[in-house]
Design an enzyme around this catalytic site. Structure first.
Site, PDB file in Angstrom:
ATOM      1  N   GLU A  11     -38.845  -7.310 -11.997  1.00  0.00           N
ATOM      2  CA  GLU A  11     -39.144  -7.534 -13.414  1.00  0.00           C
ATOM      3  C   GLU A  11     -38.116  -8.498 -13.980  1.00  0.00           C
ATOM      4  O   GLU A  11     -37.006  -8.609 -13.454  1.00  0.00           O
ATOM      5  CB  GLU A  11     -39.104  -6.200 -14.174  1.00  0.00           C
ATOM      6  CG  GLU A  11     -37.767  -5.494 -14.039  1.00  0.00           C
ATOM      7  CD  GLU A  11     -37.790  -4.050 -14.549  1.00  0.00           C
ATOM      8  OE1 GLU A  11     -37.728  -3.890 -15.764  1.00  0.00           O
ATOM      9  OE2 GLU A  11     -37.881  -3.113 -13.717  1.00  0.00           O
ATOM     10  N   LYS A  64     -35.118 -10.133 -16.010  1.00  0.00           N
ATOM     11  CA  LYS A  64     -33.887  -9.647 -16.627  1.00  0.00           C
ATOM     12  C   LYS A  64     -33.811 -10.291 -18.005  1.00  0.00           C
ATOM     13  O   LYS A  64     -33.630 -11.501 -18.141  1.00  0.00           O
ATOM     14  CB  LYS A  64     -32.667 -10.037 -15.787  1.00  0.00           C
ATOM     15  CG  LYS A  64     -31.372  -9.486 -16.333  1.00  0.00           C
ATOM     16  CD  LYS A  64     -30.262  -9.637 -15.304  1.00  0.00           C
ATOM     17  CE  LYS A  64     -28.977  -8.968 -15.721  1.00  0.00           C
ATOM     18  NZ  LYS A  64     -28.456  -9.358 -17.010  1.00  0.00           N
ATOM     19  N   ASP A  96     -32.447 -11.378 -21.544  1.00  0.00           N
ATOM     20  CA  ASP A  96     -31.120 -11.725 -22.053  1.00  0.00           C
ATOM     21  C   ASP A  96     -30.983 -11.232 -23.492  1.00  0.00           C
ATOM     22  O   ASP A  96     -31.133 -11.983 -24.444  1.00  0.00           O
ATOM     23  CB  ASP A  96     -30.929 -13.239 -21.979  1.00  0.00           C
ATOM     24  CG  ASP A  96     -29.472 -13.619 -22.105  1.00  0.00           C
ATOM     25  OD1 ASP A  96     -28.623 -12.712 -22.130  1.00  0.00           O
ATOM     26  OD2 ASP A  96     -29.185 -14.821 -22.183  1.00  0.00           O
ATOM     27  N   TYR A 147     -37.191  -0.384 -20.006  1.00  0.00           N
ATOM     28  CA  TYR A 147     -37.157  -0.622 -18.558  1.00  0.00           C
ATOM     29  C   TYR A 147     -36.433   0.428 -17.733  1.00  0.00           C
ATOM     30  O   TYR A 147     -36.285   0.281 -16.533  1.00  0.00           O
ATOM     31  CB  TYR A 147     -36.584  -2.006 -18.233  1.00  0.00           C
ATOM     32  CG  TYR A 147     -35.207  -2.282 -18.824  1.00  0.00           C
ATOM     33  CD1 TYR A 147     -34.114  -1.498 -18.501  1.00  0.00           C
ATOM     34  CD2 TYR A 147     -35.022  -3.362 -19.675  1.00  0.00           C
ATOM     35  CE1 TYR A 147     -32.876  -1.764 -19.036  1.00  0.00           C
ATOM     36  CE2 TYR A 147     -33.773  -3.634 -20.218  1.00  0.00           C
ATOM     37  CZ  TYR A 147     -32.704  -2.834 -19.896  1.00  0.00           C
ATOM     38  OH  TYR A 147     -31.475  -3.091 -20.415  1.00  0.00           O
ATOM     39  N   LYS A 176     -30.063 -13.603  -9.981  1.00  0.00           N
ATOM     40  CA  LYS A 176     -29.843 -14.516 -11.110  1.00  0.00           C
ATOM     41  C   LYS A 176     -30.474 -15.883 -10.859  1.00  0.00           C
ATOM     42  O   LYS A 176     -30.508 -16.368  -9.723  1.00  0.00           O
ATOM     43  CB  LYS A 176     -28.336 -14.704 -11.355  1.00  0.00           C
ATOM     44  CG  LYS A 176     -27.587 -13.428 -11.706  1.00  0.00           C
ATOM     45  CD  LYS A 176     -28.033 -12.803 -12.989  1.00  0.00           C
ATOM     46  CE  LYS A 176     -27.188 -13.061 -14.206  1.00  0.00           C
ATOM     47  NZ  LYS A 176     -25.786 -12.900 -14.209  1.00  0.00           N
ATOM     48  N   CYS A 193      -4.276 -41.112 -32.302  1.00  0.00           N
ATOM     49  CA  CYS A 193      -5.402 -40.358 -32.837  1.00  0.00           C
ATOM     50  C   CYS A 193      -6.469 -41.331 -33.359  1.00  0.00           C
ATOM     51  O   CYS A 193      -6.163 -42.197 -34.178  1.00  0.00           O
ATOM     52  CB  CYS A 193      -4.932 -39.448 -33.971  1.00  0.00           C
ATOM     53  SG  CYS A 193      -6.287 -38.643 -34.824  1.00  0.00           S
ATOM     54  N   CYS A 218      -6.740 -40.821 -37.435  1.00  0.00           N
ATOM     55  CA  CYS A 218      -5.700 -41.192 -38.404  1.00  0.00           C
ATOM     56  C   CYS A 218      -4.716 -42.231 -37.869  1.00  0.00           C
ATOM     57  O   CYS A 218      -3.890 -42.743 -38.619  1.00  0.00           O
ATOM     58  CB  CYS A 218      -4.929 -39.947 -38.852  1.00  0.00           C
ATOM     59  SG  CYS A 218      -3.884 -39.270 -37.552  1.00  0.00           S
ATOM     60  N   CYS A 255      -2.716 -34.997 -31.661  1.00  0.00           N
ATOM     61  CA  CYS A 255      -2.405 -35.927 -32.734  1.00  0.00           C
ATOM     62  C   CYS A 255      -1.208 -35.378 -33.501  1.00  0.00           C
ATOM     63  O   CYS A 255      -1.121 -34.187 -33.773  1.00  0.00           O
ATOM     64  CB  CYS A 255      -3.622 -36.045 -33.644  1.00  0.00           C
ATOM     65  SG  CYS A 255      -3.244 -36.573 -35.312  1.00  0.00           S
ATOM     66  N   CYS A 302      -3.761 -36.280 -41.118  1.00  0.00           N
ATOM     67  CA  CYS A 302      -4.944 -36.556 -40.311  1.00  0.00           C
ATOM     68  C   CYS A 302      -6.149 -35.878 -40.955  1.00  0.00           C
ATOM     69  O   CYS A 302      -6.178 -34.662 -41.129  1.00  0.00           O
ATOM     70  CB  CYS A 302      -4.742 -36.045 -38.891  1.00  0.00           C
ATOM     71  SG  CYS A 302      -6.197 -36.257 -37.877  1.00  0.00           S
TER      72      CYS A 302
HETATM   73  S1  IVH Z   1     -31.899  -2.020 -15.437  1.00  0.00           S
HETATM   74  C1  IVH Z   1     -29.093   1.110 -13.975  1.00  0.00           C
HETATM   75  N1  IVH Z   1     -33.644  -3.855 -16.078  1.00  0.00           N
HETATM   76  O1  IVH Z   1     -28.876  -6.277 -17.686  1.00  0.00           O
HETATM   77  C2  IVH Z   1     -29.784  -0.155 -14.267  1.00  0.00           C
HETATM   78  N2  IVH Z   1     -31.432  -4.052 -16.923  1.00  0.00           N
HETATM   79  O2  IVH Z   1     -26.487  -6.695 -16.087  1.00  0.00           O
HETATM   80  C3  IVH Z   1     -29.822  -0.407 -15.701  1.00  0.00           C
HETATM   81  N3  IVH Z   1     -31.108  -5.975 -18.395  1.00  0.00           N
HETATM   82  O3  IVH Z   1     -27.074  -3.548 -18.915  1.00  0.00           O
HETATM   83  C4  IVH Z   1     -30.302  -1.719 -16.057  1.00  0.00           C
HETATM   84  N4  IVH Z   1     -33.155  -6.728 -18.295  1.00  0.00           N
HETATM   85  O4  IVH Z   1     -28.691  -4.769 -20.499  1.00  0.00           O
HETATM   86  C5  IVH Z   1     -32.376  -3.430 -16.197  1.00  0.00           C
HETATM   87  N5  IVH Z   1     -35.280  -5.385 -16.620  1.00  0.00           N
HETATM   88  C6  IVH Z   1     -34.031  -4.958 -16.736  1.00  0.00           C
HETATM   89  C7  IVH Z   1     -33.088  -5.637 -17.524  1.00  0.00           C
HETATM   90  C8  IVH Z   1     -31.793  -5.152 -17.579  1.00  0.00           C
HETATM   91  C9  IVH Z   1     -31.955  -6.908 -18.822  1.00  0.00           C
HETATM   92  C10 IVH Z   1     -29.696  -5.921 -18.764  1.00  0.00           C
HETATM   93  C11 IVH Z   1     -29.213  -4.577 -19.206  1.00  0.00           C
HETATM   94  C12 IVH Z   1     -28.103  -4.221 -18.271  1.00  0.00           C
HETATM   95  C13 IVH Z   1     -27.677  -5.569 -17.794  1.00  0.00           C
HETATM   96  C14 IVH Z   1     -26.991  -5.478 -16.466  1.00  0.00           C
END
Ligand code: IVH
Length: 700
Positions: free
Chosen positions: A136, A138, A140, A247, A335, A429, A432, A447, A453
Site C-alpha cells: 500500500e 506510504k 506522507d 492502515y 522508499k 558583498c 552593499c 559580508c 548592508c
Molecule cells: S504502518 C507498525 N502504513 O510511516 C507499522 N505506516 O515510517 C505502523 N505511514 O509512523 C505503520 N503510510 O506515520 C503504515 N500505509 C502505511 C503508512 C504508514 C504512512 C507512516 C506512519 C508511520 C511511518 C513510518
C-alpha cells in the site's frame, strides 16, 4: 549539521573503523539524527527539514551498520531506539495503549529480498516459501491513533515519541473522514491507526488564501496538515479539510480478523477510508510489480506519498515476528528514489543572510521535477561549487526530495559547453559592496557591512518579527519586504511606528481595513515583551533562544547588556571575564556580542527600540542564597516534590542544575534508589544531601 569530528569519514570501510572512532561516530550520529528528527517532526510549520529523506536514511543506515559492527557501543540514546520526537506541552498527553512504531526502509529490490529472507528465517519457513503480504502507498502525512470505546470516539492522539502522544481529539472530531461512532458489532475497545494528510489541491488553495491574507505560507502539504491538526481553535482545523487513511490496528479488546487485509476490509465497512491502491500480493515479484504501479500513479495522485509499505498479511505471523527496537519485523517501507531531472545552470547569484552569510543560489532553466517546476537550487557555499566543479552554462542533474530545497547532485561534464564559465566567488558583498570575509576553518564567507548592508537589515527585520522573537501575527517576510521597499521600516523600532500608517496600509493591494486593524493590534500587543525575546530578536550571530535567556537573566536590561559588551572590548575588563564565564557563552560568542554592540548604529537602534517597547526582565536568580552559583545534580526518587519542581526551585535560587555528576558538581541531592551517580559523587568527594537536607537548606 553534518559529520565533522576529526578523522571521521562516513564512507570509510567499517572494519577499518577503530572502536574509539566508532564511538565518536555513533555519538555524532545520535546528535545529528535527533536534530533532523526534530526538524522533520516539528509541528511548527515554519521549521523544515534540512536534508532529503535519502540523506536522512543514509545517516540512519550508517548508524545501524556501525552498531552492527560494534554492538557493545550501542548508545542508550541511539536513534535505533527512538521513534519521532518528544511531545510539547501545549496539548494534554496520552500514553498509547500499544506503542506507535516506525518502519524500517528498503531502497531497492535487494533490500526487499533481505527483508523476506529474514522473515522466513525467523518463522523457520523454507527458502522461497510464500509469504502473503499487502502493499500500500506510504502516505506522507502525520500518523494518528484513534481510540473508540463502546463504538464512540473517545480520544485521538499524535504519535509523539511513539509511547506518549498529544491529545488532539477535539480537532480530530472536525475531520469528516473520521467517523465519531462505529457499528455496534465491533469490539468495545477498538483502536485504529492511520495517516492524517492534506490533499495537494486543498494545500494549493490554502496557500493562495494565506498569501492573500498575509498569513503563513506552508512549505508542503505535510507541514500544513501538521499546523492544522495542532490548532488551539478546532474551527480552524475544520476549515482546513484534513483527510485520513486508516492502515493499522492499535489496541483491540477482541480480534476482528486473522489478517491485515481482513482488518482493512472491516475498517472500510465501518466507514473509514482505506487507500484504494492497497493490494494483496503472493510473492516478491507481485510486490515489485505493485510498487511500480504505485510509482507510476504517484504524479497523478492528489496527495503526497514517499514509498510503498509491505506488511505480512497473517496477524499470527505479525505477532510472532514482533519488533526490533522501533520497527516491526513484519513490515517495511520501500522508499521511492529522490526525483531527479536534468537542466541548465544559467547563472549563480549570491543571497546575503541576516548574519551576512553569502549563499550561492543556482538560477536554472525551469524544469519539472516530481510535479513541481524548479528554477532555483541551493549551492550551499563556495567549496561546494568547487568540489562539484559547477560552471555557469553546465548541464546539471537536479534533485528534489520531499520537502527539501532542490539541490544540484552533479554536473554532466561530458555535455559541458565550450563557453561554460567558472564561477569566481565574490570577496565583496554584492548588495552593499563591503568586504566579504571567510575566516580560516569556516565554510561560510560573510559580508562585513552589518547595519549598512541592506540585505542584512531586511533579514534582521524578518528575524525580529518571527515566531520565537516578537511573534507578530500576520507580519511575515513578504510584508516586511513590501514595507521595506516603501521605505517605511529600516530598523526594529520602525515596526512599532507602522500603526501610524494604518490608513496607508489598509490601502495596499491585498490588505484592507480589517487586515490593517489586525496588524496594528498585533504590533501593539507585543510592546510589552520578555527581554529574552527582544535580545533573541536582535539577531546577533550565535545568540539563540537559550543564550538570549541567559543574557536576559544575568543583565536584566538591554542597556546593562550593551554596556557590558562595550566594556568587554577590553579583554582585561571584568565585564569581559564575566561574559565569557557565563555558562555556554565562550570567547567566540562574546566576540560576536562585542562586534554587534560595537556597530556604530547599534546604540541608536536600541535607544529607539526602547522608546517603543517595554522589555520585561526574567526573574533574576537569587545572588545570595546558600546554593547560588553552585552546580547541583538530582538523582533517585524525590518524595516531597517532583524533579522539575526541585530543578525550578534550584534555578530560582541561583543554582545551575546538571544531569550528570562531574568534578564540577558541587552538590548531589540523592533520593531513594540513587545508583551510579551517587557512587560517582562519593568517589569525587562531592557534598551529598538527602531530600530533607535539601529542603532545609533551601528554605532557610
Ligand atoms: S504502518 C507498525 N502504513 O510511516 C507499522 N505506516 O515510517 C505502523 N505511514 O509512523 C505503520 N503510510 O506515520 C503504515 N500505509 C502505511 C503508512 C504508514 C504512512 C507512516 C506512519 C508511520 C511511518 C513510518
Amino acid at each position: 549539521m553534518s559529520l565533522s569530528a576529526e578523522g571521521l569519514r562516513p564512507d570509510a570501510p567499517l572494519d577499518e573503523l577503530a572502536a574509539d572512532k566508532a564511538a565518536t561516530l555513533l555519538e555524532q550520529l545520535a546528535k545529528i539524527i535527533a536534530y533532523h528528527d526534530s526538524r522533520y517532526h516539528a509541528t511548527d510549520e515554519r521549521i523544515e527539514p534540512e536534508v532529503s529523506d535519502a540523506e536522512y536514511d543514509a545517516l540512519v543506515r550508517l548508524n545501524t551498520e556501525v552498531e552492527t559492527a560494534f554492538p557493545a557501543l550501542i548508545r542508550s540514546d541511539s536513534p535505533s531506539r527512538r521513534v519521532g520526537v518528544a511531545v510539547s506541552s501545549q496539548f494534554a498527553k496520552i500514553t498509547h495503549a500499544v506503542p506507535m512504531l516506525s518502519l524500517g526502509n528498503a531502497f531497492d529490490e535487494e533490500d526487499l529480498f533481505d527483508f523476506t529472507a529474514r522473515i522466513r528465517r525467523f518463522l523457520a519457513l523454507k527458502e522461497g516459501s510464500p509469504i502473503e503480504m499487502t502493499a500500500e502507498p506510504k502516505i506522507d502525512g502525520l500518523s494518528l491513533s484513534l481510540r473508540y470505546e463502546g463504538g464512540k470516539l473517545v480520544h485521538a492522539a499524535t504519535r509523539g515519541d511513539g509511547t506518549i502522544g498529544e491529545d488532539v481529539t477535539e480537532n480530530v472530531r472536525t475531520i469528516s473522514e473520521i467517523p465519531s461512532t462505529l457499528p455496534a458489532k465491533l469490539p468495545p475497545v477498538f483502536e485504529v491507526r492511520g495517516e492524517v494528510y492534506m490533499q495537494r489541491s486543498d494545500f494549493d488553495a490554502l496557500n493562495t488564501e494565506q498569501e492573500k491574507q498575509g498569513g503563513k505560507i506552508f512549505a508542503n502539504p505535510r507541514n500544513a496538515a501538521a499546523g492544522a491538526l495542532r490548532q488551539k481553535d478546532a474551527r480552524i482545523t475544520a476549515s482546513r479539510n484534513l483527510r485520513f487513511f486508516a492502515y493499522a490496528v492499535g489496541a483491540l479488546s477482541d480480534a476482528v480478523s486473522d489478517t491485515h487485509k481482513g482488518f482493512l476490509d472491516v475498517l472500510s465497512a465501518a466507514g473509514f477510508s482505506v487507500n484504494p491502491l492497497t493490494v494483496l500480493c503472493q510473492d516478491e515479484a507481485e510486490l515489485i510489480a505493485h510498487y511500480q504501479q504505485i510509482a507510476d500513479a504517484r504524479p497523478h495522485l492528489d496527495y503526497d506519498i514517499d514509498g510503498v509499505v509491505y506488511k505480512v498479511n497473517r496477524h499470527d505471523w505479525q505477532k510472532r515476528l514482533g519488533q526490533v527496537s522501533r520497527a516491526p519485523r513484519w513490515a517495511i517501507a520501500h522508499k521511492f528514489p529522490a526525483e531527479q531531472a536534468e537542466t541548465i545552470l544559467r547563472d549563480i547569484e549570491i543571497q546575503v543572510g541576516r548574519t551576512g552569510a553569502l549563499t550561492p543560489v543556482a538560477r536554472l532553466q525551469p524544469v519539472l521535477v516530481g510535479g513541481v517546476t524548479v528554477s532555483n537550487a541551493t549551492l550551499h557555499n563556495e567549496d561546494e561549487i568547487r568540489r562539484k566543479d559547477i560552471r555557469i552554462g553546465d548541464h546539471v542533474i537536479l534533485q528534489r526530495a520531499g520537502d527539501v530545497i532542490p539541490q544540484i547532485v552533479r554536473v554532466r561534464t561530458e555535455k559541458r559547453p565550450e563557453d561554460s564559465v567558472e564561477y569566481v566567488f565574490p570577496d565583496h558583498c554584492p548588495i552593499c559592496g563591503h568586504a566579504a570575509i571567510r575566516p580560516e576553518g569556516e565554510a561560510v564567507r560573510r559580508c562585513t557591512g552589518g547595519f549598512e548592508c541592506e540585505a542584512q537589515r531586511r533579514e534582521r527585520l524578518k528575524h525580529f518579527v518571527s515566531r520565537d522573537a516578537m511573534d507578530i501575527d500576520g507580519l511575515g517576510s513578504q510584508l516586511i519586504d513590501l514595507f521595506y521597499d516603501k521605505g517605511w521600516i529600516k530598523t526594529p523600532a520602525d515596526i512599532f511606528r507602522l500603526p501610524e500608517r494604518r490608513d496607508e496600509i489598509a490601502n495596499l493591494e491585498r490588505m484592507g481595513e480589517k487586515s490593517a486593524a489586525n496588524l496594528v493590534t498585533a504590533i501593539n500587543a507585543v510592546r510589552e515583551i520578555g527581554l529574552e525575546k527582544l535580545i533573541f530578536g536582535l539577531g546577533i550571530r550565535q545568540i539563540g533562544q537559550a543564550t538570549a535567556k541567559l543574557l536576559a537573566t544575568r543583565y536584566q536590561s538591554l542597556d546593562a547588556l550593551m554596556k557590558a559588551c562595550i566594556n568587554a572590548r577590553d579583554n582585561a575588563h571584568p565585564d569581559y571575564q564575566e561574559l565569557i564565564a557565563i555558562d555556554q557563552i565562550g570567547a567566540s560568542v562574546t566576540d560576536d556580542l562585542i562586534r554587534f554592540f560595537s556597530e556604530p548604529q547599534t546604540a541608536s537602534m536600541i535607544a529607539n527600540l526602547l522608546i517603543q517597547t517595554t522589555p520585561i526582565p526574567p526573574e533574576a536568580p537569587v545572588q545570595d542564597s546558600p546554593v547560588s552559583g553552585k552546580t547541583i545534580v538530582f538523582t533517585g526518587t524525590l518524595e516531597q516534590m517532583s524533579r522539575s519542581e526541585a530543578k525550578a526551585q534550584a534555578e530560582k535560587m541561583g543554582a545551575k542544575v546538571s544531569g550528570a555528576v562531574s568534578a564540577k558538581t558541587d552538590i548531589l541531592v540523592a533520593g531513594p534508589g540513587a545508583g551510579s551517580k551517587l557512587k560517582k559523587a562519593e568517589t569525587l568527594e562531592i557534598e551529598i544531601l538527602s531530600e530533607e537536607d535539601w529542603l532545609s537548606l533551601t528554605s532557610r
